[in-house]
Design a protein around this motif. Structure first.
Motif, short mmCIF file in Angstrom:
data_model
loop_
_atom_site.label_atom_id
_atom_site.label_comp_id
_atom_site.label_asym_id
_atom_site.label_seq_id
_atom_site.Cartn_x
_atom_site.Cartn_y
_atom_site.Cartn_z
N LYS A 88 13.77 -4.06 5.61
CA LYS A 88 13.81 -3.32 6.62
C LYS A 88 13.75 -3.94 7.77
O LYS A 88 14.73 -3.65 9.05
N LYS A 89 12.73 -4.60 8.62
CA LYS A 89 12.72 -4.92 10.35
C LYS A 89 12.06 -5.91 10.10
O LYS A 89 10.94 -5.93 9.31
N LEU A 90 12.24 -6.85 10.91
CA LEU A 90 11.91 -8.74 11.30
C LEU A 90 11.78 -8.49 13.03
O LEU A 90 12.00 -8.26 13.84
N LEU A 91 10.68 -8.61 12.14
CA LEU A 91 9.13 -9.01 14.11
C LEU A 91 9.37 -10.89 14.26
O LEU A 91 8.39 -11.57 13.20
N LEU A 92 9.50 -11.17 14.97
CA LEU A 92 9.68 -12.68 15.78
C LEU A 92 8.14 -13.29 16.50
O LEU A 92 7.76 -12.56 16.86
N LEU B 141 8.67 -4.19 6.60
CA LEU B 141 8.44 -5.42 7.95
C LEU B 141 7.73 -6.38 6.94
O LEU B 141 7.47 -6.66 6.95
N LEU B 142 9.10 -7.62 7.87
CA LEU B 142 8.47 -8.94 7.71
C LEU B 142 8.25 -9.44 9.41
O LEU B 142 9.23 -9.63 10.26
N LEU C 12 17.44 -15.13 6.86
CA LEU C 12 16.54 -15.15 5.62
C LEU C 12 16.33 -13.65 5.94
O LEU C 12 16.49 -13.26 4.23
N ALA C 13 16.42 -12.82 6.09
CA ALA C 13 15.99 -11.88 6.69
C ALA C 13 17.13 -10.87 5.81
O ALA C 13 16.86 -9.33 5.35
N GLU D 261 0.98 -1.13 -0.14
CA GLU D 261 -0.02 -0.08 -0.23
C GLU D 261 0.93 0.79 0.15
O GLU D 261 1.88 1.13 0.81
N ASN D 262 0.93 2.22 -0.96
CA ASN D 262 1.37 3.62 -1.22
C ASN D 262 2.91 2.94 -0.65
O ASN D 262 3.32 3.88 -0.40
N GLY D 263 3.80 1.84 -1.54
CA GLY D 263 4.82 1.85 -2.05
C GLY D 263 5.39 1.81 -0.25
O GLY D 263 6.47 0.52 -0.47
N GLN D 264 4.34 0.51 0.70
CA GLN D 264 5.08 0.30 1.68
C GLN D 264 4.56 -1.13 1.54
O GLN D 264 3.57 -1.84 0.16
#
Length: 248
Positions: A208-212, A172-173, A201-202, A146-149
């Motif tokens: 840019k950012k990884l949340l587990l 965001l992953l 993998l990230a 959405e909007n380039g994100q």
């Protein structure tokens, strides 16, 4: 794009985590319906909900039963339930069945196989999906743009290289990490992921950012493992926590 982490645990809830559920409140998009689904109604910013299931294991679908009353009260007026044919059949046959819970909410069931392309446009949000073969019964990865994100949600899979292009360059992953490195021998056996391989993998996919998420519920703290060493592999890594919100 705003994302609320409603449930970040796996298998069963514990004192700090409910099971899988992630909400985009402005878009009315929900990924998975674990035990955290009771938190949706008061955070949803519209009356319609687009609910995408990754697979039909109980920790990802049990919360569908929690939506019965909100729909009766018209707190949520419509729910489109997306999943592959295997997942939706399991929901109908095994979750909403006599004598356990015979009253299915008024879902509109939408099979992912019914789309010519693996994507659907919801207002300004493009949702895309890809099958994940390594979990027992399979799972589905999702991306929202959405909007380039770009936001990617991947759970219940072993890191097998099959979806790297799909998640590449995500802002965001949110990726499952059921096991620590110390218990990594169980990952491939069970179709789950472990800490260092998710960080690698990230790094490879330039997110840019990884949340587990989907943490082993035997780990009963918000910070179950020390991330110091793995941050040398990928620095922008954190544990997702219940009731956190993220703005892209």
């Amino acid at each position: 794009m705003q994302i609320h982490a409603l449930g970040t645990g796996g298998y069963h809830p514990n004192e700090v985590r409910h099971t899988a559920s992630f909400l985009l409140p402005e878009a009315g998009i929900l990924f998975d319906a674990g035990t955290a689904t009771f938190r949706v109604t008061e955070r949803l910013l519209r009356k319609d909900l687009h609910l995408f299931l990754t697979h039909p294991h109980w920790d990802h679908i049990i919360g569908l039963t929690y939506l019965y009353v909100p729909m009766l009260l018209e707190q949520i007026q419509s729910i489109k339930l997306y999943g592959n044919r295997y997942t939706l059949e399991a929901v109908k046959k095994h979750l909403f069945a006599e004598p356990t819970f015979s009253h299915m909410p008024a879902f509109e069931l939408i099979e992912l196989e019914s789309f010519e392309q693996p994507e659907v446009q919801i207002d300004s949000y493009l949702v895309r999906w890809q099958p994940l073969p390594s979990h027992p019964g399979g799972s589905t990865a999702y991306v929202v743009e959405e909007n380039g994100q770009k936001f990617a949600y991947v759970t219940d899979t072993y890191v097998d290289g099959s979806y790297e292009d799909f998640i590449r360059d995500a802002d965001l992953l949110i990726h499952e990490c059921y096991f620590s490195d110390e218990t990594s021998e169980w990952a491939e056996k069970t179709g789950h992921s472990y800490l260092t391989q998710v960080a690698e993998l990230a790094s490879r996919t330039d997110v840019k950012k990884l949340l587990l998420t989907h943490i082993d519920p035997r780990e009963n703290t918000e910070e179950p493992w020390d991330l110091t060493e793995v941050k040398t592999v990928f620095s922008e890594i954190e544990f997702a926590k219940d009731l956190q919100s993220f703005q892209l």
